[in-house]
Design a protein around this motif. Structure first.
Motif, short mmCIF file in Angstrom:
data_model
loop_
_atom_site.label_atom_id
_atom_site.label_comp_id
_atom_site.label_asym_id
_atom_site.label_seq_id
_atom_site.Cartn_x
_atom_site.Cartn_y
_atom_site.Cartn_z
N UNK A 7 4.13 10.93 14.57
CA UNK A 7 3.70 11.59 14.06
C UNK A 7 3.38 12.13 12.37
N UNK A 8 4.56 11.37 12.02
CA UNK A 8 5.40 11.37 10.43
C UNK A 8 3.49 10.72 10.17
N UNK A 9 2.92 9.58 10.40
CA UNK A 9 2.15 8.74 9.46
C UNK A 9 0.52 9.97 10.10
N UNK A 10 0.37 10.33 11.28
CA UNK A 10 -0.55 11.37 11.65
C UNK A 10 -0.69 12.28 10.15
N UNK A 11 0.56 12.94 10.49
CA UNK A 11 0.49 14.19 9.58
C UNK A 11 0.80 13.91 7.85
N UNK A 12 0.69 12.47 7.38
CA UNK A 12 0.99 12.66 6.39
C UNK A 12 -0.90 11.78 5.97
N UNK A 13 -1.11 11.23 7.18
CA UNK A 13 -2.95 11.09 7.10
C UNK A 13 -3.61 12.22 7.03
N UNK A 14 -3.56 13.47 7.65
CA UNK A 14 -4.52 14.85 8.01
C UNK A 14 -3.31 15.79 7.02
N UNK A 15 -2.97 14.94 6.04
CA UNK A 15 -2.14 16.06 4.78
C UNK A 15 -1.52 17.53 5.87
N UNK A 16 -0.84 17.27 6.33
CA UNK A 16 -0.23 18.83 7.58
C UNK A 16 0.85 18.32 7.90
N UNK A 29 1.80 18.82 14.15
CA UNK A 29 0.58 17.66 15.08
C UNK A 29 1.90 17.66 16.26
N UNK A 30 2.64 18.44 16.27
CA UNK A 30 3.77 18.44 17.42
C UNK A 30 3.07 19.97 18.39
N UNK A 31 2.92 21.27 17.72
CA UNK A 31 3.07 22.12 17.96
C UNK A 31 0.93 21.42 18.78
#
Length: 73
Positions: free
Chosen positions: A10-19, A24-26
């Motif tokens: 989740x953290x990695x995708x959030x960083x890539x998407x800048x959110x 991401x969880x929502x």
């Protein structure tokens, strides 16, 4: 499914998407998000190698993009 297929946390995708990780969880819980936020996540997943498949009677889906020169199974 797309995040798991890429083996992203989740953290990695959030960083890539800048959110935020909460965003991401929502998304994964099916909660509604702003369209621009969904697009940022989609763009990050596509850049990482995911292809989104349109609904064609069997439902929408995702797959990992095959690398050029990779053999077809």
């Amino acid at each position: 499914m797309a995040r798991a297929g890429l083996n992203l946390g989740v953290r990695e995708l959030a960083e890539l998407a800048q959110v935020s990780t909460n965003t991401i969880t929502r998304l994964e819980r099916g909660e509604s998000l702003y369209p621009r936020t969904v697009e940022a996540i989609r763009a990050a997943l596509e850049a990482a190698g995911v292809e989104f498949i349109a609904e064609n009677g069997g439902g929408a889906g995702v797959r990992l993009r095959r690398e050029k020169g990779a053999p077809v199974a």
